[in-house]
Write a protein that holds these residues in place. Structure first.
Motif, PDB file in Angstrom:
ATOM      1  N   ALA A  77     -10.514   2.176  21.097  1.00 15.19           N
ATOM      2  CA  ALA A  77     -11.703   2.978  20.786  1.00 15.19           C
ATOM      3  C   ALA A  77     -12.934   2.098  20.621  1.00 15.19           C
ATOM      4  O   ALA A  77     -14.032   2.451  21.085  1.00 15.19           O
ATOM      5  N   GLY A  81     -15.733   2.388  23.320  1.00 10.52           N
ATOM      6  CA  GLY A  81     -16.893   2.988  22.672  1.00 10.52           C
ATOM      7  C   GLY A  81     -18.132   2.138  22.874  1.00 10.52           C
ATOM      8  O   GLY A  81     -19.224   2.648  23.169  1.00 10.52           O
ATOM      9  N   SER A  85     -21.183   3.292  25.469  1.00  8.07           N
ATOM     10  CA  SER A  85     -22.438   3.600  24.771  1.00  8.07           C
ATOM     11  C   SER A  85     -23.486   2.509  24.952  1.00  8.07           C
ATOM     12  O   SER A  85     -24.679   2.753  24.768  1.00  8.07           O
ATOM     13  N   GLY A  91     -19.421   0.764  18.942  1.00  3.69           N
ATOM     14  CA  GLY A  91     -18.052   0.317  19.142  1.00  3.69           C
ATOM     15  C   GLY A  91     -17.365  -0.048  17.831  1.00  3.69           C
ATOM     16  O   GLY A  91     -16.206   0.319  17.607  1.00  3.69           O
ATOM     17  N   ALA A  94     -16.652   3.093  15.950  1.00  6.64           N
ATOM     18  CA  ALA A  94     -15.560   3.817  16.594  1.00  6.64           C
ATOM     19  C   ALA A  94     -14.212   3.185  16.257  1.00  6.64           C
ATOM     20  O   ALA A  94     -13.226   3.896  15.986  1.00  6.64           O
ATOM     21  N   THR A  98     -11.498   5.011  13.981  1.00  2.25           N
ATOM     22  CA  THR A  98     -10.183   5.308  14.555  1.00  2.25           C
ATOM     23  C   THR A  98      -9.074   4.772  13.661  1.00  2.25           C
ATOM     24  O   THR A  98      -8.030   5.420  13.485  1.00  2.25           O
TER      25      THR A  98
END
Length: 332
Positions: A77, A81, A85, A91, A94, A98
């Motif tokens: 993730a 991420g 993005s 990131g 994320a 997660t």
């Protein structure tokens, strides 16, 4: 202070002996020692964070076999991420998020639904492997890197400074800070006393007015953030890429480190460094040509050392008495 020294004299003696040996090696082999110690700490960083996840879980009474899956999902993730993005902050959020979600999943299934804790952890690992393999896309590039940090004054200390506090990832400093904070919190705060009580004698803790179920839910969920950081380090710092199975069994190795550290955060930190150094020694022998075996075999040395140390430590350490046991109130 004197009582504390007397109680921990064995640990202090071993620690002092290791420190003296490290400095002797550092000055005797200054051409290779700094790089080896740096590589050892680099290998140990995710192990420290993952071992802390296990410590918090088992001190709360929940065995977390799913650390491997938590790390893998967070690494996936966080990397993708950030890649999609274009923002490292997205990131990082994320990955940590997660880890929290995965921790919450494990906490809810084991504490609220009272699912077998080993099975719940295995399910989490299988889900993580499936998701990260199915949705894996090659060729993605990170928009940046996690910044390195220098700690003033501390970085000037020979060996210790250049290994831990000079040009190291911010996650590396968080790992050290987390080990110290979790240790102090476990053994010197009300939260720590309640957590240890829930992990040892949940019925007595319940009688004393502690909400056993809620404390376990919160602790296991929040510990997932540390697993998230460990995963982020693997995919966004150590390699800056995501590969299938990037965790490579580190979650299980972290559980062994937790046991050999006697479920104590600072001892787990030391054991992680020990295995990191074994890995660094194997790599150095491979590079110098003094160890003429396939690199795949040298890569197994940390795991072989784990088996040996666990065999020696078997029966000498005792985990929290209620770890792995769901708690059911008598009136339920």
């Amino acid at each position: 202070m004197a009582a504390w020294v007397q109680k921990n004299r064995t640990t202090l003696g071993i620690g002092l002996g290791v420190l003296v040996a490290a400095y002797v090696f550092y000055y005797a082999k200054h051409d290779i020692a700094p790089s080896m110690f740096g590589a050892a700490w680099g290998y140990a960083i995710p192990l420290v964070l993952a071992a802390l996840v296990g410590v918090i879980g088992e001190r709360s009474g929940v065995v977390n076999i799913g650390i491997e899956g938590q790390m893998l999902l967070a690494a996936f993730a966080g990397f993708f991420g950030a890649a999609y993005s274009g923002s490292m902050i997205v990131g990082i959020l994320a990955g940590v998020g997660t880890g929290l979600i995965a921790g919450g999943f494990l906490a809810w299934t084991t504490v609220r639904w009272r699912m077998d804790q080993i099975i719940a952890g295995v399910v989490l690992n299988i889900i993580a492997t499936g998701i990260t393999s199915f949705y894996l896309k090659s060729g993605e590039i990170l928009p940046g890197v996690i910044p390195n940090v220098d700690v003033p004054l501390l970085k000037e200390i020979p060996l210790i400074g250049e290994t831990f506090f000079s040009g190291r990832s911010a996650i590396a400093l968080v790992a050290i800070l987390a080990a110290v904070v979790v240790h102090l919190a476990l053994f010197h705060t009300r939260w720590g006393l309640r957590t240890r009580a829930v992990g040892e004698y949940p019925s007595a803790a319940d009688t004393a007015g502690i909400n056993v179920e809620r404390l376990r839910l919160v602790n296991v969920t929040l510990a997932g953030s540390l697993a998230g950081l460990a995963g982020l380090y693997l995919s966004m710092d150590a390699s800056a890429s995501f590969e299938r199975g990037i965790t490579a069994g580190r979650g299980f190795l972290a559980l062994a480190i937790m046991i050999m550290g006697a479920w104590r955060p600072l001892r787990a930190l030391v054991m992680a460094l020990f295995f990191g150094f074994i890995n660094a020694v194997a790599s150095q022998l491979q590079l110098t040509g003094g160890f003429d075996v396939p690199p795949q075999l040298t890569g197994t040395l940390p795991y072989v050392a784990t088996l040996v140390v666990l065999a020696v430590a078997a029966g000498r350490v005792r985990g929290p008495a209620a770890a792995g046991q769901p708690y059911v109130k008598k009136d339920q």
